[in-house]
Scaffold this motif. Structure first.
Motif, short mmCIF file in Angstrom:
data_model
loop_
_atom_site.label_atom_id
_atom_site.label_comp_id
_atom_site.label_asym_id
_atom_site.label_seq_id
_atom_site.Cartn_x
_atom_site.Cartn_y
_atom_site.Cartn_z
N GLU A 53 0.83 -1.21 0.00
CA GLU A 53 0.00 0.00 0.00
C GLU A 53 0.86 1.26 0.00
N GLY A 54 1.96 1.24 0.73
CA GLY A 54 2.88 2.37 0.75
C GLY A 54 3.53 2.59 -0.61
N LYS A 55 3.84 1.51 -1.29
CA LYS A 55 4.42 1.62 -2.63
C LYS A 55 3.41 2.17 -3.63
N LYS A 56 2.14 1.78 -3.47
CA LYS A 56 1.09 2.33 -4.34
C LYS A 56 0.97 3.84 -4.16
N ILE A 57 1.06 4.29 -2.93
CA ILE A 57 0.97 5.72 -2.65
C ILE A 57 2.16 6.45 -3.26
N LEU A 58 3.35 5.88 -3.14
CA LEU A 58 4.55 6.49 -3.72
C LEU A 58 4.45 6.58 -5.24
N PHE A 59 4.05 5.49 -5.89
CA PHE A 59 3.91 5.49 -7.35
C PHE A 59 2.81 6.45 -7.80
N THR A 60 1.76 6.59 -7.00
CA THR A 60 0.70 7.53 -7.33
C THR A 60 1.23 8.96 -7.32
N ARG A 61 2.04 9.28 -6.33
CA ARG A 61 2.62 10.62 -6.25
C ARG A 61 3.56 10.90 -7.42
N ILE A 62 4.37 9.92 -7.76
CA ILE A 62 5.30 10.09 -8.89
C ILE A 62 4.53 10.28 -10.19
N LEU A 63 3.51 9.45 -10.41
CA LEU A 63 2.72 9.59 -11.63
C LEU A 63 1.94 10.89 -11.67
N ALA A 64 1.50 11.38 -10.51
CA ALA A 64 0.79 12.66 -10.47
C ALA A 64 1.70 13.81 -10.88
N VAL A 65 2.95 13.78 -10.42
CA VAL A 65 3.90 14.82 -10.81
C VAL A 65 4.17 14.75 -12.31
N LEU A 66 4.39 13.54 -12.83
CA LEU A 66 4.61 13.39 -14.27
C LEU A 66 3.39 13.83 -15.07
N PHE A 67 2.21 13.56 -14.56
CA PHE A 67 0.97 13.98 -15.21
C PHE A 67 0.91 15.50 -15.36
N PHE A 68 1.22 16.21 -14.28
CA PHE A 68 1.18 17.67 -14.34
C PHE A 68 2.28 18.24 -15.24
N VAL A 69 3.46 17.66 -15.19
CA VAL A 69 4.55 18.14 -16.04
C VAL A 69 4.21 17.95 -17.51
N LEU A 70 3.72 16.77 -17.85
CA LEU A 70 3.35 16.53 -19.25
C LEU A 70 2.14 17.36 -19.67
N SER A 71 1.24 17.63 -18.75
CA SER A 71 0.10 18.50 -19.06
C SER A 71 0.57 19.89 -19.46
N PHE A 72 1.52 20.43 -18.68
CA PHE A 72 2.05 21.75 -19.01
C PHE A 72 2.84 21.73 -20.32
N LEU A 73 3.60 20.67 -20.55
CA LEU A 73 4.36 20.57 -21.79
C LEU A 73 3.44 20.51 -23.00
N LEU A 74 2.35 19.76 -22.89
CA LEU A 74 1.45 19.63 -24.02
C LEU A 74 0.65 20.91 -24.28
N CYS A 75 0.50 21.73 -23.27
CA CYS A 75 -0.24 22.99 -23.45
C CYS A 75 0.62 24.09 -24.06
N MET A 76 1.92 23.97 -23.98
CA MET A 76 2.81 25.02 -24.48
C MET A 76 2.86 24.99 -26.00
N ASP A 77 3.26 26.11 -26.58
CA ASP A 77 3.36 26.24 -28.03
C ASP A 77 4.77 25.93 -28.53
N ILE A 78 5.38 24.91 -27.99
CA ILE A 78 6.73 24.55 -28.42
C ILE A 78 6.70 23.45 -29.49
N TRP A 79 5.53 23.04 -29.90
CA TRP A 79 5.39 21.89 -30.82
C TRP A 79 5.19 22.31 -32.27
N LYS A 80 5.69 23.45 -32.63
CA LYS A 80 5.52 23.94 -34.00
C LYS A 80 6.50 23.32 -34.95
#
Length: 80
Positions: A53-80
């Motif tokens: 259960e502790g490992k699930k919580i840790l992986f959830t936190r890591i994936l949440a951070v990656l989710f937000f980072v990729l969300s910001f990257l995909l919203c930026m106009d650097i993909w031209k």
């Protein structure tokens, strides 16, 4: 750059699916009636961070951070 955006989008979708599954697999935080009687502080409760259960919580936190980072990257106009 279009290929890179496609790869990032696929990784983003995989992270979204994994994050959803991990959140659904986690146990609830409610202690039930054990908290009223004072029996909620058990060996299992104290060492929960080392368990699966502790490992699930840790992986959830890591994936949440990656989710937000990729969300910001995909919203930026650097993909031209």
């Amino acid at each position: 750059m279009a290929t890179l955006k496609t790869v990032v989008t696929v990784v983003y979708i995989l992270i979204c699916i994994a994050l959803t599954v991990l959140v659904l697999l986690q146990e609830g935080k409610a202690n039930g009636l054990g908290a009223v009687a004072g029996t909620a502080d058990t060996y299992w409760g104290k060492n929960k961070g080392r368990s699966a259960e502790g490992k699930k919580i840790l992986f959830t936190r890591i994936l949440a951070v990656l989710f937000f980072v990729l969300s910001f990257l995909l919203c930026m106009d650097i993909w031209k």
